[in-house]
Design an enzyme around this catalytic site. Structure first.
Site, short mmCIF file in Angstrom:
data_model
loop_
_atom_site.label_atom_id
_atom_site.label_comp_id
_atom_site.label_asym_id
_atom_site.label_seq_id
_atom_site.Cartn_x
_atom_site.Cartn_y
_atom_site.Cartn_z
N GLU A 60 0.83 -1.21 0.00
CA GLU A 60 0.00 0.00 0.00
C GLU A 60 0.86 1.26 0.00
O GLU A 60 0.48 2.28 -0.57
CB GLU A 60 -0.95 -0.01 1.19
CG GLU A 60 -1.93 -1.18 1.23
CD GLU A 60 -2.77 -1.32 -0.03
OE1 GLU A 60 -2.95 -0.32 -0.76
OE2 GLU A 60 -3.25 -2.43 -0.29
N HIS A 98 1.58 2.20 -3.50
CA HIS A 98 0.50 2.99 -4.08
C HIS A 98 0.59 4.45 -3.63
O HIS A 98 0.49 5.38 -4.44
CB HIS A 98 -0.85 2.44 -3.64
CG HIS A 98 -1.25 1.15 -4.27
ND1 HIS A 98 -1.24 0.95 -5.64
CD2 HIS A 98 -1.70 -0.02 -3.74
CE1 HIS A 98 -1.66 -0.27 -5.92
NE2 HIS A 98 -1.93 -0.87 -4.78
N HIS A 127 3.48 6.36 -5.08
CA HIS A 127 3.16 6.61 -6.49
C HIS A 127 2.27 7.85 -6.58
O HIS A 127 2.51 8.75 -7.40
CB HIS A 127 2.46 5.38 -7.07
CG HIS A 127 2.34 5.38 -8.56
ND1 HIS A 127 1.71 4.37 -9.25
CD2 HIS A 127 2.74 6.27 -9.50
CE1 HIS A 127 1.74 4.63 -10.54
NE2 HIS A 127 2.36 5.79 -10.73
#
Length: 604
Positions: free
Chosen positions: A393, A396, A399
Site C-alpha cells: 500500500e 500505491h 506513487h
C-alpha cells in the site's frame, strides 16, 4: 469460561493508529459547504453548453471549469468514503456517503454534455485551437483521450440519461459492501492457543496461517458456512452488477464488457489475453508447488485451507506495527532519500489507519486525491503478510505522492493498470531485502515460502479470478442466469483446474466468489497479475544498483497520466503487449521454487 477477544469499537482505537481526516476537512461544516459549492458549480456549468465550437478560449474555459468541479468532487468523495469505511456501522456516515454518491450523479448529469459537444469539433479545427490558444496545449493529451472515444460516445441526451443513473449503476457494489462488511454475523472460533476469537475477514486470514490444522479447518468451514447462508443473495447482487457492465458496454458499442473496461482505460485487450495464455501454460508450476506442500506438511490430501500456513510448520516471522515500519524503511531505502523521506512522513503524519475495529471495511487500500495525503487503510495483524501489505500500500501511496507533486491536476492521477506495478515492485524489493538479511535456513525457507505464496495469490489466483470474471460476463451476455448453483459449479471446476490433481477441491471453495469485492470493479483483478509480473523485472533493475534504471523507475512513478499507460511503463523498460515480461516472472518463481525444494530436501 474462556475470555472472548472482541474487536474494539472505533472510539476505542488509539488516536495515533487512526488516519487524520481533519487534514481533508477540518470540520463537518466545511465539508457540507463544499458539497453546496459543488452543486452550484455543476449548475453553473450547464451555462457553458453550446460554447465549445465557438472559439479556442471558450473550450479552454470549459475544460478548466470541468476540472475544477471534478477536483472538488473528488475531495468530498474521498472524505466521505474513508469516513464510511472506518466504521460501516455508523449510520451518519452511511448517509453522508450516500449523499455524495447522489452528488456524483448530479455532477455527471450536469457535465455530460461536454464530451459529445467536444466530439462535434472537427479534428482539423481542434488542431487549429492549439495554435490559437497556447494554454490549451496543457490539456492536449487529456483531450486526445476524450476524442479517441468518438465511436463510443452517445448523444448529449443519452449521455445525460446514463450519467443520471450513476448511483443506480453502483447500487450492487454498495449492497455487497453493506452485506459483507456490516450485516454478516460471524461465529466465535478458537485459535491455536485455544483463545476464543470473533471471526472476521482479518481474523480469518490470520487463522489460515495457523500451524494447527484443526484451527484452519474450523475457520474455513465456519466462514463459508456464513457465506453459504446468503449465497442466493450474493448471486443476485453479483448478477445484477454483471448485467450493468454488459448493458453499458452494449449501449456504448463495445463488443464486450471486457473490451469496454480495458479500452476505456487505454489498455489493449491483448494484454489480458496474453496473461491468461501464459498462466495457463505455467499452471504445472503451481501444481508442483501444491505437491510440495503435500509432501512437506505430510498430509494425505491438500485442502484449500492448507495453502496459507507456512510450509515449514512454524507460524513464521512476526512483526509488531512499529517493527514493520522500520523494516519497510530499510527495504525501500534503495529507492533513494526523497522516497524514504516521504515514507517517514506517511508514518509520522497519520496517513495510515492501522488496526481493525468493529465495522471497519475489510482488507487494505491506498486512497486520497490530488489535494489530500495519499491515505492508507489497514487491518493490522502481527505477521509477515501484513508487513508485505504495508509496503504494498505504501507503493500505491508513494506513487500518488510523487505524481501529485510532479504533474498538474489534469495528469495528477494514474491508470489503475499502472497502480499495481508500483505496489508489487515494493513487495519484490522487500522479498530480496529479507533474503539478503536472513542467513538462517529455516528463516530463508519461510521467506521463500512466503514469496511463492504471494506469487500464487497474486499471479495465479488473480488470473483465476480474471477468468471467472470473463466467464460470468460472457454467460450473462448469452442469456444464461447466474444463479448461486451455476456460479458455484463453474468456480469449483475452475479452482480444480488451477490447483491441479493434488488439491482436495472442498465444497466451501465453490462459494469463494461470494466474498470477493473486486468482482464489482469491472475487470480490475487482472491488473494485480500483470502488475506483479512487470514488477519482477523492475525490481531486478532497481536491485542492480544501476542509478539510471532507478531514476527511470522513479520517473515512471512521477509520470501520472501524462501519456498512455502502455507508453509510460514502456519508458521504464517494460512492453506489456508482449508476453516476455510474464515469462521472466515465471522464471523467478521457478528459480525460487527450486531453491526452496533444495533447502527442504537437505533437511530430510
Amino acid at each position: 469460561m474462556d475470555k472472548i477477544e472482541k474487536l474494539p469499537k472505533r472510539n476505542e482505537v488509539p488516536l495515533e493508529l487512526t488516519w487524520d481526516l481533519q487534514k481533508v476537512f477540518l470540520t463537518e461544516d466545511v465539508f457540507e459547504k463544499n458539497i453546496n459549492d459543488i452543486k452550484k458549480q455543476a449548475d453553473n456549468y450547464k451555462k457553458l453548453q453550446g460554447t465549445l465550437n465557438k472559439s479556442a478560449s471558450d473550450l479552454l474555459i470549459a475544460v478548466k471549469e470541468l476540472l475544477a468541479i471534478n477536483r472538488n468532487l473528488e475531495k468530498v468523495y474521498v472524505y466521505a468514503n474513508m469516513k464510511n469505511d472506518q466504521d460501516t456501522t455508523d449510520t451518519h456516515y452511511q448517509d453522508v456517503f450516500a449523499r455524495v454518491q447522489k452528488l456524483l450523479s448530479i455532477v455527471a448529469k450536469a457535465t455530460s454534455w461536454f464530451q459529445p459537444e467536444l466530439l462535434q469539433i472537427k479534428p482539423q479545427k481542434l488542431a487549429k485551437y492549439y495554435e490559437i490558444e497556447l494554454k490549451l496545449n496543457e490539456y492536449q493529451h487529456l483531450l486526445e483521450k476524450l476524442t479517441a472515444k468518438r465511436e463510443h460516445t452517445l448523444s448529449e441526451r443519452e449521455e445525460a440519461l446514463l450519467a443520471g443513473a450513476t448511483d443506480i449503476f453502483s447500487a450492487s457494489e454498495n449492497f455487497f459492501g453493506i452485506l459483507n462488511n456490516t450485516d454478516l454475523k460471524f461465529p466465535l472460533v478458537k485459535d491455536e492457543t485455544q483463545q476464543v476469537v470473533e471471526l472476521s475477514d482479518g481474523v480469518y486470514s490470520r487463522l489460515l496461517e495457523s500451524v494447527d490444522r484443526n484451527v484452519r479447518k474450523e475457520a474455513f468451514e465456519k466462514l463459508y458456512g456464513v457465506y453459504g447462508q446468503f449465497k442466493h443473495t450474493f448471486a443476485a447482487i453479483l448478477a445484477n452488477q454483471v448485467r450493468v457492465h454488459n448493458f453499458e458496454a452494449n449501449v456504448r458499442n463495445y463488443n464486450s464488457a471486457r473490451e469496454a473496461a480495458l479500452v476505456s482505460n487505454e489498455i489493449p485487450v491483448v494484454v489480458y489475453e496474453k496473461l491468461i495464455e501464459e498462466v495457463e501454460e505455467h499452471l504445472p508450476l503451481l501444481h508442483r508447488y501444491v505437491n510440495l506442500r503435500k509432501k512437506v506438511l505430510n498430509i494425505d490430501k491438500v485442502h484449500m485451507y492448507d495453502l496459507y500456513t507456512p510450509i515449514v510448520g512454524k507460524t513464521g516471522l512476526k512483526y509488531t506495527y512499529p517493527e514493520a515500519k522500520k523494516e519497510a524503511l530499510n527495504a525501500l531505502a534503495i529507492l533513494g532519500t526523497e522516497y524514504s523521506e516521504q515514507v517517514r512522513e506517511a508514518f509520522n503524519e497519520r496517513w495510515i489507519d492501522v488496526v481493525e475495529n468493529k465495522g471497519k471495511r475489510s482488507g487494505a487500500y491506498s486512497s486520497g486525491m490530488y489535494d489530500t495525503a495519499p491515505y492508507i487503510l489497514l487491518n493490522w495483524q502481527d505477521n509477515l503478510d501484513n508487513l508485505f501489505t504495508l509496503v504494498h500500500e505504501m507503493g500505491h501511496s508513494m506513487h500518488s505522492y510523487l505524481t501529485t507533486h510532479t504533474q498538474p491536476y489534469q495528469y495528477g492521477d494514474y491508470s489503475i493498470f499502472l497502480a499495481e506495478i508500483a505496489s508489487t515492485t515494493n513487495e519484490n524489493l522487500l522479498t530480496q531485502y529479507l533474503l539478503n538479511k536472513e542467513t538462517s535456513k529455516q528463516t530463508r525457507i519461510f521467506i521463500l515460502n512466503h514469496y511463492l505464496d504471494g506469487f500464487k495469490g497474486t499471479v495465479f489466483r488473480q488470473t483465476q479470478f480474471a477468468q471467472f470474471e470473463q466467464w460470468i460476463h460472457e454467460e450473462d451476455a448469452k442469456g444464461n442466469s447466474l444463479t448461486a448453483d451455476y456460479l458455484a459449479e463453474y468456480y469449483k471446476k475452475l479452482n480444480k483446474h488451477y490447483y491441479g490433481p493434488n488439491i482436495e477441491n472442498d465444497d466451501e471453495i465453490a462459494l469463494e466468489w461470494t466474498r470477493i469485492p473486486h468482482f464489482y470493479y469491472n475487470f480490475y483483478v487482472y491488473q494485480y497479475a500483470t502488475g506483479f509480473a512487470a514488477a519482477s523485472t523492475l525490481a531486478k533493475n532497481i536491485l542492480s544498483g544501476d542509478a539510471v534504471k532507478i531514476e527511470a523507475y522513479l520517473n515512471f512513478l512521477k509520470s501520472g497520466s501524462s501519456a498512455y499507460p502502455i507508453e509510460i511503463i514502456k519508458k521504464a523498460g517494460i512492453d506489456m503487449t508482449d508476453s516476455w515480461y510474464l515469462k521472466e516472472a515465471f522464471k523467478i518463481f521457478e528459480m525460487r521454487l527450486n531453491e526452496l525444494e533444495k533447502l527442504l530436501e537437505s533437511e530430510e
